[in-house]
Scaffold this active site. Sequence first.
Site, PDB file in Angstrom:
ATOM      1  N   ASP A 212       0.839  -1.189   0.000  1.00 52.26           N
ATOM      2  CA  ASP A 212       0.000   0.000   0.000  1.00 52.26           C
ATOM      3  C   ASP A 212       0.878   1.245   0.000  1.00 52.26           C
ATOM      4  OD1 ASP A 212      -2.251  -1.595   0.123  1.00 52.26           O
ATOM      5  OD2 ASP A 212      -2.468  -1.429   2.298  1.00 52.26           O
ATOM      6  N   ARG A 213       0.334   2.319  -0.515  1.00 52.50           N
ATOM      7  CA  ARG A 213       1.104   3.567  -0.644  1.00 52.50           C
ATOM      8  C   ARG A 213       1.721   4.014   0.683  1.00 52.50           C
ATOM      9  NH1 ARG A 213      -1.188   9.239  -3.297  1.00 52.50           N
ATOM     10  NH2 ARG A 213       0.755  10.414  -3.111  1.00 52.50           N
TER      11      ARG A 213
END
Length: 324
Positions: free
Chosen positions: A152-153
């Site tokens: 995930d970012r």
Amino acid sequence: MTKSPSQTASETVVSPRVQQHIIDDERAGQRLDNYLISQLKGVPKTLVYRIIRKGEVRINKGRTKPDYRLKEGDTVRIPPVRVANKATPKAGKRLTESIEASILYEDERIIVINKPSGLAVHGGSGINLGLIEALRDARPDQKYLELVHRLDRDTSGCLMIAKKRSALRDLHEQIRNDRVNKVYWALVEGRWANRKQQVNAPLKKNTLQSGERVVRVDPEGKPSLTRFRVLEPLKGSTLIEATPVTGRTHQIRVHALHAGHSIIGDDKYTPREVNMAFREQGIKRLFLHAAALEINLPGSGKRQRFNAPLPEELEQGLKALRNE
């Protein structure tokens, strides 16, 4: 040079004429859609899927589907492709230097990077430039660079990049056969009980009325299992180790929430007031870090473990909690 009637000044010709590609051993096993995306740089994915659907892309003179797995010796017909001109985002010097400085390991087949939080692994959904695009931009002579998996970012830590198609195939096979071990560290709200050692709950993706995508525990979801271990009890929180057995979107975040202890700094699954309280301790981001990764090195088969140290901002947050 005279333009063709169908070409305008606002278009770029990506594929000027019909191309016939013969698939070699290095590309065998790759999905057709992923192969086309790698060959047609700058072409939107929507257009790639459109030319497949319309039958303009052919495998051995026949129509096929995006998920077709290429075989050695296949002939792929790629039609002429034009796309509207737009500025290609370039990675700045600061970003490329940051990525290069974050490399934990590199050989002729793979790269392992300690991905910074806040950097998406790839562009899309409003993000012009991700880690993989920045790395390709910084290494124009490197013919092949592909993500092996994703983070995930806002999650930091171990991320693998393949430098050869054969390495990507090898690592994907290891992932399918549970030979890749991933270990995450997370800070969760409340006191996690030592006896709570795993969460086995099916997960399903959902889209809210606002358009936001979330993942929830749902009997109709995909089987999902995460193992947990307490590392350190802290004031109002617990530092835990999470080992995902399956690899679902947001798995650790949602399983922690399901166990009654959402992850600090998670703006999707953790109450705002909880996050605000821990911001005062200096924890201003999602406290989820891919701390370790263990694989068989492609090529040699040697078992190797990579460790990514906690980012400074998370270390400082833990120090503040310990001082409490």
